[in-house]
Design a protein around this motif. Sequence first.
Motif, PDB file in Angstrom:
ATOM      1  N   THR A  45     -14.070  40.891  -2.833  1.00 35.38           N
ATOM      2  CA  THR A  45     -14.333  41.357  -4.192  1.00 35.38           C
ATOM      3  C   THR A  45     -13.475  40.635  -5.226  1.00 35.38           C
ATOM      4  O   THR A  45     -12.274  40.457  -5.032  1.00 35.38           O
ATOM      5  CB  THR A  45     -14.110  42.872  -4.325  1.00 35.38           C
ATOM      6  N   MET A 102     -19.071  40.641  -3.100  1.00 42.24           N
ATOM      7  CA  MET A 102     -19.361  40.884  -4.508  1.00 42.24           C
ATOM      8  C   MET A 102     -19.372  39.531  -5.202  1.00 42.24           C
ATOM      9  O   MET A 102     -18.449  38.727  -5.003  1.00 42.24           O
ATOM     10  CB  MET A 102     -18.316  41.809  -5.118  1.00 42.24           C
ATOM     11  N   VAL A 149     -23.515  46.322  -9.623  1.00 43.82           N
ATOM     12  CA  VAL A 149     -22.392  47.259  -9.666  1.00 43.82           C
ATOM     13  C   VAL A 149     -22.001  47.508 -11.124  1.00 43.82           C
ATOM     14  O   VAL A 149     -22.106  48.622 -11.628  1.00 43.82           O
ATOM     15  CB  VAL A 149     -21.193  46.740  -8.848  1.00 43.82           C
ATOM     16  N   VAL A 310     -23.399  43.298  -5.552  1.00 43.90           N
ATOM     17  CA  VAL A 310     -22.883  43.430  -4.194  1.00 43.90           C
ATOM     18  C   VAL A 310     -23.990  43.074  -3.216  1.00 43.90           C
ATOM     19  O   VAL A 310     -25.136  43.487  -3.362  1.00 43.90           O
ATOM     20  CB  VAL A 310     -22.320  44.847  -3.921  1.00 43.90           C
ATOM     21  N   LEU A 329     -21.392  51.207  -2.595  1.00 44.69           N
ATOM     22  CA  LEU A 329     -20.775  50.603  -3.769  1.00 44.69           C
ATOM     23  C   LEU A 329     -21.703  50.595  -4.975  1.00 44.69           C
ATOM     24  O   LEU A 329     -21.263  50.396  -6.105  1.00 44.69           O
ATOM     25  CB  LEU A 329     -20.335  49.165  -3.448  1.00 44.69           C
ATOM     26  N   ALA A 330     -23.001  50.821  -4.719  1.00 42.81           N
ATOM     27  CA  ALA A 330     -23.984  50.840  -5.801  1.00 42.81           C
ATOM     28  C   ALA A 330     -24.421  52.256  -6.172  1.00 42.81           C
ATOM     29  O   ALA A 330     -25.403  52.428  -6.893  1.00 42.81           O
ATOM     30  CB  ALA A 330     -25.209  50.010  -5.407  1.00 42.81           C
ATOM     31  N   SER A 334     -19.601  55.357  -7.630  1.00 41.58           N
ATOM     32  CA  SER A 334     -18.834  54.126  -7.459  1.00 41.58           C
ATOM     33  C   SER A 334     -18.946  53.237  -8.690  1.00 41.58           C
ATOM     34  O   SER A 334     -17.956  52.652  -9.154  1.00 41.58           O
ATOM     35  CB  SER A 334     -19.317  53.366  -6.222  1.00 41.58           C
ATOM     36  N   ILE A 335     -20.162  53.137  -9.233  1.00 40.96           N
ATOM     37  CA  ILE A 335     -20.384  52.294 -10.403  1.00 40.96           C
ATOM     38  C   ILE A 335     -19.605  52.807 -11.605  1.00 40.96           C
ATOM     39  O   ILE A 335     -18.973  52.029 -12.330  1.00 40.96           O
ATOM     40  CB  ILE A 335     -21.892  52.223 -10.718  1.00 40.96           C
ATOM     41  N   ALA A 338     -15.918  51.934 -11.302  1.00 36.48           N
ATOM     42  CA  ALA A 338     -15.666  50.508 -11.537  1.00 36.48           C
ATOM     43  C   ALA A 338     -15.821  50.175 -13.014  1.00 36.48           C
ATOM     44  O   ALA A 338     -15.034  49.394 -13.573  1.00 36.48           O
ATOM     45  CB  ALA A 338     -16.626  49.666 -10.695  1.00 36.48           C
TER      46      ALA A 338
END
Length: 421
Positions: A45, A102, A149, A310, A329-330, A334-335, A338
């Motif tokens: 990442t 990523m 993301v 990602v 992660l999507a 999570s989004i 971030a």
Amino acid sequence: MELNRRSLLAVIGAGTAAALTGCSTGSSASGSADGPAEGEITLLTPIFEGADGKTLLEQKILGGFRKKYPDVKVNVDYTTYDQLNEKITTGLAGGLLPDVLMMGVGWIPPFAARKAIAELPEKLAAAHDYEERVLDPSRYDGKLYALPVVLDTRIVVYRKDHFAEAGIKKTPANWAELRAMAKQLTKDGRVGFDPFSIHLRQCWETFLFANGGRLFSADGKKVLFNDARGVEALQFFKDLVKDGSAVYAKKTDLGAPTNVQTGKASMMMTSSALWKQVGDQAPDLLKDDKLGAFILANRKPAMLQGGTLVSQSASSKHPAAALALVEYLATPESILGAAEQRGSVPGLRDLNDTSYVKENQFVDLSLQNLEHAVSEGGTAAWMEIREKIKPTLEPAIVGNQSAKDAIAELGRLAEAAIGRM
């Protein structure tokens, strides 16, 4: 064999089969990810920077992932965007590509074309309420290879107090008005417009798109930016410099207080993430409502849409675990984490009504203008071409080269890169 930056770019740019074939024999299709999510995988990442980012990723986001998938261990490999391409191509050449990667907008076609990343199940595109414009950079040849993301748009931020002092009551609707306002606002060592504190590649692309231009044809095989639209975009920078209302040498470094923060510029091209930076470094500017923002426009409004996607490695030995992490992660949770940490734009309609979006005016502006968003890239040769844009265009701004000659040279380089694919 020692691999330097030039040879690594050649691996991706020219498609050296020997370097890539051995790295794409794993899960190259989404169906191969069937089975239980288990095993030890690695995430590469370029975001989640610093101590706060690391805590967010490893404790909050991956903490939730571990609860859902207790049989998966995730090792994190942190890097920067400056080093990301080299790190991926080194992994490809050595057969040690991380399981989950990523990467940036524009990067999917080059790596999907080389079968370095796996096609994802199409159902994931409907798992959340994505803007279709947001999903476009995740596709190659009509197939899904990544999930978004966070987004990072390029907008123009201006000082409301400078505008009021000069008697300017509206933002510019086209380049003629922008140039005139920049001249009017330039005074006492202050430049009217700073287009250069973002990467020159991204800045020129934004102007190209606002001028009605395009980088490449829909199939990515023909260069389109080397027409009058591309030349005019670069010439506009030269005109600003000639006027004295923009100075290339006065650009600020990433993360440093920007020229609009310090009052050294009245307008600047910047990222949507500036709202968070100003909140951290000069909160009174937000408290006193001294900053505004607008979308660049000339023949049409245009907002460059960058960001982080990602994807799943095609060579993962644990494809089910890798796919599970890509999906996680999507997710909206999570989004949002971030986006808040970076000051980025969440690309999900599900998050449009969150307090984060409502309180961040630059993010809100970006979401309201996604219909005008345009992404860079669009060709499998992008990773080679993107490296050449700044050094090819820069001499036209800081030297005597004409805009027409610089664009023509960039066009030749791009055509040669595409021809090698």
